[in-house]
Motif scaffolding. Structure first.
Motif, short mmCIF file in Angstrom:
data_model
loop_
_atom_site.label_atom_id
_atom_site.label_comp_id
_atom_site.label_asym_id
_atom_site.label_seq_id
_atom_site.Cartn_x
_atom_site.Cartn_y
_atom_site.Cartn_z
N ILE A 90 0.87 -1.18 0.00
CA ILE A 90 0.00 0.00 0.00
C ILE A 90 0.91 1.23 0.00
O ILE A 90 1.52 1.56 1.02
CB ILE A 90 -0.94 0.03 1.23
CG1 ILE A 90 -1.89 -1.17 1.23
CG2 ILE A 90 -1.74 1.35 1.25
CD1 ILE A 90 -2.78 -1.28 2.46
N ASP A 91 1.00 1.89 -1.16
CA ASP A 91 1.79 3.13 -1.21
C ASP A 91 0.80 4.29 -1.09
O ASP A 91 -0.12 4.40 -1.88
CB ASP A 91 2.57 3.21 -2.52
CG ASP A 91 3.52 4.39 -2.49
OD1 ASP A 91 4.40 4.41 -1.61
OD2 ASP A 91 3.35 5.33 -3.30
N GLY A 92 1.04 5.13 -0.08
CA GLY A 92 0.05 6.14 0.29
C GLY A 92 -0.70 5.70 1.54
O GLY A 92 -1.89 5.94 1.70
N TRP A 161 7.67 14.57 0.11
CA TRP A 161 8.52 14.86 1.27
C TRP A 161 8.19 13.86 2.37
O TRP A 161 7.05 13.40 2.50
CB TRP A 161 8.29 16.28 1.80
CG TRP A 161 9.17 16.59 2.96
CD1 TRP A 161 10.50 16.92 2.95
CD2 TRP A 161 8.79 16.54 4.35
NE1 TRP A 161 10.97 17.08 4.23
CE2 TRP A 161 9.95 16.84 5.11
CE3 TRP A 161 7.60 16.25 5.00
CZ2 TRP A 161 9.93 16.88 6.49
CZ3 TRP A 161 7.59 16.29 6.38
CH2 TRP A 161 8.75 16.60 7.12
N SER A 162 9.19 13.54 3.16
CA SER A 162 8.97 12.69 4.33
C SER A 162 9.88 13.18 5.45
O SER A 162 10.81 13.97 5.21
CB SER A 162 9.30 11.24 4.01
OG SER A 162 10.72 11.11 3.89
N THR A 163 9.66 12.66 6.65
CA THR A 163 10.49 13.10 7.78
C THR A 163 11.91 12.53 7.69
O THR A 163 12.74 12.79 8.56
CB THR A 163 9.84 12.64 9.11
OG1 THR A 163 9.66 11.21 9.04
CG2 THR A 163 8.50 13.32 9.33
N GLN A 185 2.04 19.72 -6.26
CA GLN A 185 1.01 18.90 -5.60
C GLN A 185 1.73 17.78 -4.86
O GLN A 185 2.72 17.22 -5.36
CB GLN A 185 0.07 18.28 -6.64
CG GLN A 185 -1.05 17.42 -6.01
CD GLN A 185 -1.76 16.52 -7.01
OE1 GLN A 185 -1.17 15.56 -7.50
NE2 GLN A 185 -3.00 16.85 -7.31
N ARG A 186 1.25 17.44 -3.66
CA ARG A 186 1.76 16.26 -2.93
C ARG A 186 0.55 15.44 -2.54
O ARG A 186 -0.35 15.96 -1.89
CB ARG A 186 2.53 16.62 -1.67
CG ARG A 186 2.99 15.35 -0.90
CD ARG A 186 3.62 15.65 0.45
NE ARG A 186 4.18 14.45 1.06
CZ ARG A 186 3.48 13.62 1.83
NH1 ARG A 186 2.18 13.82 2.05
NH2 ARG A 186 4.06 12.54 2.38
N ASN A 187 0.50 14.18 -2.98
CA ASN A 187 -0.66 13.37 -2.60
C ASN A 187 -0.30 12.24 -1.65
O ASN A 187 -1.16 11.45 -1.28
CB ASN A 187 -1.37 12.82 -3.85
CG ASN A 187 -0.60 11.70 -4.52
OD1 ASN A 187 0.45 11.24 -4.03
ND2 ASN A 187 -1.12 11.22 -5.64
N LEU A 206 9.36 15.15 -8.02
CA LEU A 206 10.61 15.37 -7.28
C LEU A 206 10.40 14.95 -5.83
O LEU A 206 9.36 15.24 -5.24
CB LEU A 206 10.96 16.87 -7.28
CG LEU A 206 11.37 17.55 -8.57
CD1 LEU A 206 11.26 19.07 -8.40
CD2 LEU A 206 12.79 17.17 -8.94
N GLU A 207 11.37 14.27 -5.25
CA GLU A 207 11.36 14.01 -3.81
C GLU A 207 12.80 13.89 -3.35
O GLU A 207 13.60 13.16 -3.96
CB GLU A 207 10.55 12.76 -3.46
CG GLU A 207 10.47 12.52 -1.95
CD GLU A 207 9.28 11.67 -1.51
OE1 GLU A 207 8.49 11.22 -2.36
OE2 GLU A 207 9.17 11.46 -0.29
N PRO A 208 13.17 14.59 -2.23
CA PRO A 208 14.57 14.59 -1.80
C PRO A 208 15.08 13.21 -1.37
O PRO A 208 16.27 12.94 -1.45
CB PRO A 208 14.59 15.57 -0.63
CG PRO A 208 13.35 16.38 -0.74
CD PRO A 208 12.35 15.51 -1.43
C1 LIP Z 1 5.07 7.12 0.87
C2 LIP Z 1 5.83 7.49 -0.38
C3 LIP Z 1 5.91 8.99 -0.58
C4 LIP Z 1 6.50 9.67 0.63
C5 LIP Z 1 5.68 9.34 1.87
C6 LIP Z 1 5.59 7.82 2.10
P1 LIP Z 1 4.23 4.84 2.01
O1 LIP Z 1 5.16 5.71 1.02
O2 LIP Z 1 5.21 6.92 -1.51
O3 LIP Z 1 6.70 9.29 -1.71
O4 LIP Z 1 6.55 11.06 0.42
O5 LIP Z 1 6.27 9.95 2.98
O6 LIP Z 1 6.88 7.34 2.40
O7 LIP Z 1 4.86 4.98 3.35
O8 LIP Z 1 2.85 5.40 1.97
O9 LIP Z 1 4.31 3.44 1.48
#
Ligand code: LIP
Length: 261
Positions: A90-92, A161-163, A185-187, A206-208
């Motif tokens: 599950i991505d997201g 973005w993530s922590t 946009q960030r979903n 883009l994601e760092p």
């Molecule tokens: C997500 C990533 C996304 C990132 C989120 C998170 P997850 O994966 O697809 O790019 O910005 O912070 O890591 O955790 O929902 O599988």
């Protein structure tokens, strides 16, 4: 890998992505029964992630017992030059557990450091994105191409973005993007954002820092749809992640500068 072996794995990947997506979607509709576990700030998980990954792992192991598997929830020491499946059930997840229908199943296959298959399935809108190396990218069976926009002012760029990275890194990217006439946009699903780049819905992503299981399927989709990406798999990105840039040839140089690549 020969064409026949790749075909068999492509059939498994699309069948299993659909099965895992429909399994997870039933839990999504019944999410009030799920216990939300906090792995850290902005990092949640539930049994839905684990059970969907188990479903995918069982299907792969039954069909290709000698293939390696690296998954977000169970991990795996994926080494060597043989076939390795890289999966995010599950991505997201944050959206999934918040009741926001913006999440997907992402399944990729690599061999000797090359992405051979990428399958992303969004059961919320019944969209199946599929790419095989050298064979193009499709959405529900129809060919897809990246956007032909000539300017950042003609569309939206996904920014993740993530922590795992300092907030300043994402703020800087957004600041430069807005200054260039773009919008962001960030979903919460890197995989879906990459699939949207491949389908021409987003100008780029883009994601760092992003994990391999979140992006490998999407990277192949973008490349097979005529887009360009950074060398994500450099170093030990398979296990430790890397920054990601995916966009069109026309916007690549400008977005690479905005993203600090
Ligand atoms: C997500 C990533 C996304 C990132 C989120 C998170 P997850 O994966 O697809 O790019 O910005 O912070 O890591 O955790 O929902 O599988």
């Amino acid at each position: 890998m020969d064409a026949s072996a790749l075909d068999r794995r492509l059939q498994l990947a699309t069948r299993t992505a659909r099965a895992a997506g429909r399994f997870a979607h039933r839990l999504f509709l019944d999410r009030d029964t799920l216990e939300i576990e906090h792995k850290g700030p902005q990092d949640v998980v539930s049994r839905a992630d684990r059970e969907a990954e188990t479903l995918i792992r069982r299907a792969i192991t039954a069909a290709f017992p000698r293939d390696g598997i690296l998954g977000e929830e169970e991990g795996g020491e994926a080494t060597g030059d043989g076939p390795i499946w890289v999966i995010d059930p599950i991505d997201g997840t944050a959206c999934f557990l918040s009741g926001i229908p913006v999440w997907c199943v992402s399944i990729a296959l690599i061999e000797a450091g090359e992405i051979l298959l990428g399958v992303i399935y969004d059961p919320n809108v019944e969209e199946l994105f599929v790419a095989a190396k050298g064979r193009g990218a499709r959405l529900n069976g129809r060919p897809i191409r990246v956007s032909d926009a000539a300017s950042l002012g003609h569309g939206t760029v996904g920014v993740g973005w993530s922590t795992r990275v300092p907030a300043a890194s994402a703020v800087a990217v957004v600041d430069r993007l807005l200054a260039a006439g773009g919008i962001f946009q960030r979903n919460g699903s890197g995989a879906l954002m990459l699939a949207y780049v491949a389908a021409g819905r987003l100008l780029g992503y883009l994601e760092p820092h992003i994990n391999s299981w979140d992006c490998l399927a999407g990277i192949l989709l973008v490349e097979e749809a005529g887009g360009v990406t950074n060398d994500f798999l450099s170093g030990d990105a398979l296990h430790t992640g890397n920054p990601i840039l995916a966009t069109t040839p026309a916007l690549h140089e400008e977005l690479a500068t905005i993203g600090g690549f």
